[in-house]
Design a protein around this motif. Structure first.
Motif, PDB file in Angstrom:
ATOM      1  N   THR A  61       0.860  -1.187   0.000  1.00 32.68           N
ATOM      2  CA  THR A  61       0.000   0.000   0.000  1.00 32.68           C
ATOM      3  C   THR A  61       0.892   1.230   0.000  1.00 32.68           C
ATOM      4  OG1 THR A  61      -1.778  -1.138   1.152  1.00 32.68           O
ATOM      5  CG2 THR A  61      -1.704   1.258   1.373  1.00 32.68           C
ATOM      6  N   HIS A  89       0.666   8.319  -3.077  1.00 39.23           N
ATOM      7  CA  HIS A  89       1.383   9.133  -4.059  1.00 39.23           C
ATOM      8  C   HIS A  89       0.684  10.495  -4.157  1.00 39.23           C
ATOM      9  CE1 HIS A  89       3.651   5.688  -5.789  1.00 39.23           C
ATOM     10  NE2 HIS A  89       2.585   5.007  -5.407  1.00 39.23           N
ATOM     11  N   GLU A 110      -3.269   9.843  -4.147  1.00 42.03           N
ATOM     12  CA  GLU A 110      -3.732   8.565  -4.676  1.00 42.03           C
ATOM     13  C   GLU A 110      -3.216   7.461  -3.752  1.00 42.03           C
ATOM     14  OE1 GLU A 110      -3.997   7.697  -9.201  1.00 42.03           O
ATOM     15  OE2 GLU A 110      -2.008   7.163  -8.494  1.00 42.03           O
ATOM     16  N   LYS A 123      -2.573   3.637  -3.527  1.00 43.40           N
ATOM     17  CA  LYS A 123      -2.483   2.425  -4.343  1.00 43.40           C
ATOM     18  C   LYS A 123      -2.507   1.227  -3.395  1.00 43.40           C
ATOM     19  CE  LYS A 123       0.467   0.066  -7.639  1.00 43.40           C
ATOM     20  NZ  LYS A 123       1.852  -0.108  -8.080  1.00 43.40           N
ATOM     21  N   TYR A 124      -3.402   0.297  -3.665  1.00 43.26           N
ATOM     22  CA  TYR A 124      -3.527  -0.852  -2.766  1.00 43.26           C
ATOM     23  C   TYR A 124      -4.040  -2.060  -3.515  1.00 43.26           C
ATOM     24  CZ  TYR A 124      -8.559  -0.053  -2.862  1.00 43.26           C
ATOM     25  OH  TYR A 124      -9.852   0.082  -3.281  1.00 43.26           O
ATOM     26  N   LYS A 180      -5.825  -1.531  -7.077  1.00 45.73           N
ATOM     27  CA  LYS A 180      -6.652  -0.341  -7.340  1.00 45.73           C
ATOM     28  C   LYS A 180      -5.930   0.924  -6.907  1.00 45.73           C
ATOM     29  CE  LYS A 180     -11.409  -1.659  -7.605  1.00 45.73           C
ATOM     30  NZ  LYS A 180     -12.694  -0.982  -7.574  1.00 45.73           N
ATOM     31  N   LYS A 181      -6.408   2.029  -7.459  1.00 47.85           N
ATOM     32  CA  LYS A 181      -5.925   3.344  -7.039  1.00 47.85           C
ATOM     33  C   LYS A 181      -7.123   4.149  -6.560  1.00 47.85           C
ATOM     34  CE  LYS A 181      -2.029   3.800 -10.218  1.00 47.85           C
ATOM     35  NZ  LYS A 181      -1.568   4.480 -11.452  1.00 47.85           N
ATOM     36  N   PRO A 204      -8.241   7.748  -5.752  1.00 48.98           N
ATOM     37  CA  PRO A 204      -7.855   9.162  -5.813  1.00 48.98           C
ATOM     38  C   PRO A 204      -8.587   9.974  -4.739  1.00 48.98           C
ATOM     39  CG  PRO A 204      -9.416   8.661  -7.579  1.00 48.98           C
ATOM     40  CD  PRO A 204      -9.235   7.394  -6.780  1.00 48.98           C
ATOM     41  N   GLN A 254      -1.432   4.827 -16.370  1.00 45.58           N
ATOM     42  CA  GLN A 254      -2.146   3.761 -15.678  1.00 45.58           C
ATOM     43  C   GLN A 254      -1.611   2.415 -16.113  1.00 45.58           C
ATOM     44  OE1 GLN A 254      -4.501   4.319 -13.466  1.00 45.58           O
ATOM     45  NE2 GLN A 254      -6.251   3.036 -13.766  1.00 45.58           N
ATOM     46  N   ILE A 312      -4.386  -2.164 -13.248  1.00 45.55           N
ATOM     47  CA  ILE A 312      -4.701  -1.360 -12.076  1.00 45.55           C
ATOM     48  C   ILE A 312      -5.961  -0.567 -12.375  1.00 45.55           C
ATOM     49  CG2 ILE A 312      -3.958   0.542 -10.598  1.00 45.55           C
ATOM     50  CD1 ILE A 312      -1.189  -0.485 -10.771  1.00 45.55           C
ATOM     51  N   GLN A 320      -8.738   2.285 -11.664  1.00 42.26           N
ATOM     52  CA  GLN A 320      -8.938   3.572 -11.023  1.00 42.26           C
ATOM     53  C   GLN A 320     -10.271   3.553 -10.312  1.00 42.26           C
ATOM     54  OE1 GLN A 320      -6.506   5.735 -11.470  1.00 42.26           O
ATOM     55  NE2 GLN A 320      -7.266   7.544 -10.466  1.00 42.26           N
TER      56      GLN A 320
END
Lengths: 191, 213
Positions: free
Chosen positions: A83, A86, A145, A147-148, A160-161, A163, B38, B42, B44
């Protein structure tokens, strides 16, 4: 008399139009089209004010929804996706050290004999915001963001990200903290 | 008030209202555009989402239907393998990834069962839905002692199988390529073996009855 009615009608039409636009905009901010399964929610970022040439702490809070867990920032095997936070930063703002919490060592029904380093429930990440000495005063919206990669007791889900945005105010009122190393890239510094 | 002035004023107000409305509708409201490259695989996530799983975007192959055909690169040799070329064998199509711990847990069972039933016509196929490099996938499979086919998955093939929104996901195909069973998430060795036995139970189809692609 008749002209007054026309005038009133036009005025009402304009007010109604403006109101409709307002409703539409508010809707766009608060209710995007549902899409995908939710594993983690952004809860908050602390309000920070930082003076040019100084730094101040910042806290981010996320919530990993039950029954999911995500890998910690420092998972135990190289294949697992850590995890990470960013940021996309304007020149007026920089980030110093990010402190991720230590993962909870947990085993799951898919492999009771192995413990994994994960986050579940509330997740707090600490950081330090810095403003360069020449930074212009103002409020800056920062895009972050998370990320995990999430799993539950039986399956895992693609990375996934998430935001999110938060504001950093550059101006008077910032507290001076011990000098931290600034970076404008995404730092991945562990505890 | 002069009639002309009132009339002109009314028109100006009405026109301004229409302009505001048109402008407001053409501007995306508070859209977050991170403009970050991207990587494939992954997803979003929008800032706020429904807590309920959405309706499936890609339909999954149903039991009794012929599994969608595809051609994917095998690892480590890079040969193209077409699913339909495996007709005549019972196929276990296991979608997995190196970052998926439940997938890793299932692998020893697949290794054992490939050994046990390979001579009876079983072919296990691991489809890696991974962003990792080929060498890393190959290295991982080697470390796990994988003795069955490993293919490099693609998003397009994933979509043919319901979008593969979780891993592991496993389809059991009979010798004619029809779906006998499907498991979402990890399954125990007994359940895997039971599904394999049912896949193998189908007799080899005649040449004329095979193929739906």
């Amino acid at each position: 008399m008749k002209l007054h009615k026309i005038f009133l009608f036009a005025l009402c039409a304009a007010v109604l139009n403006a109101a409709l636009v307002g409703v539409e905009k508010a809707g766009a901010q608060e209710a995007p089209a549902p899409q995908g399964r939710v594993f983690v929610e952004f809860v908050s970022a602390s309000n920070v004010v930082v003076s040019p040439g100084h730094s101040t702490p910042i806290h981010f809070t996320f919530h990993v929804k039950d029954p999911y867990h995500i890998n910690s920032n420092h998972p135990l095997t190289e294949e697992l996706i850590p995890t990470q936070l960013h940021f996309s930063l304007p020149p007026e703002v920089a980030f110093g050290k990010l402190q991720y919490p230590a993962g909870q060592m947990m085993s799951f029904p898919f492999d009771p004999s192995t413990k994994l380093s994960v986050y579940s429930g509330d997740l707090a990440i600490k950081g330090v915001v810095l403003a360069p000495g020449q930074a212009s005063s103002g409020t800056y919206t920062i895009h972050g963001e998370l990320k995990y990669q999430a799993c539950d007791n039986n399956a895992c889900y693609p990375p996934k990200k998430l935001p999110f945005t938060f504001n950093v105010k550059v101006g008077s009122g910032g507290k001076s903290v011990p000098k931290a190393r600034a970076t404008r890239t995404s730092p991945h510094i562990h505890n | 008030m002069d009639r002309r002035v009132v009339l002109i004023l009314s028109l100006v107000i009405a026109f301004t209202g229409v302009l505001i409305a048109v402008k407001g509708r053409s501007r995306p409201g508070n859209v977050i555009d991170l403009s970050v490259a991207q990587p494939a695989g992954i997803q979003q996530e929008p800032a706020k989402q429904s807590s309920e799983p959405p309706a499936p975007e890609f339909p999954e192959p149903q039991k009794g239907s012929v599994a969608p055909d595809f051609a994917l690169k095998s690892l480590p040799d890079g040969k193209e393998i077409r699913l339909s070329s495996l007709r005549g064998k019972a196929v276990v199509l296991n979608f997995w990834a190196t970052w998926c711990e439940p997938c890793k847990t299932e692998m020893p069972s697949f290794v054992d069962l490939q050994k046990k039933y390979g001579s009876q016509g079983l072919q296990i196929v691991g489809v890696a839905m991974d962003d990792a490099e080929d060498k890393d996938i190959t290295g991982f499979a080697k470390k796990m002692g994988v003795n069955y086919l490993v293919l490099r998955g693609t998003e397009k093939v994933g979509d043919l199988y319901g979008g593969i929104d979780r891993l592991p996901m496993t389809y059991y195909l009979d010798r004619s390529g029809k779906v006998v069973d499907q498991t979402l998430g990890m399954a125990g060795e007994a359940a895997i073996e039971d599904a394999i036995k049912r896949s193998l139970a189908q007799r080899r189809p005649s040449q004329s009855s095979s193929g739906a692609e």
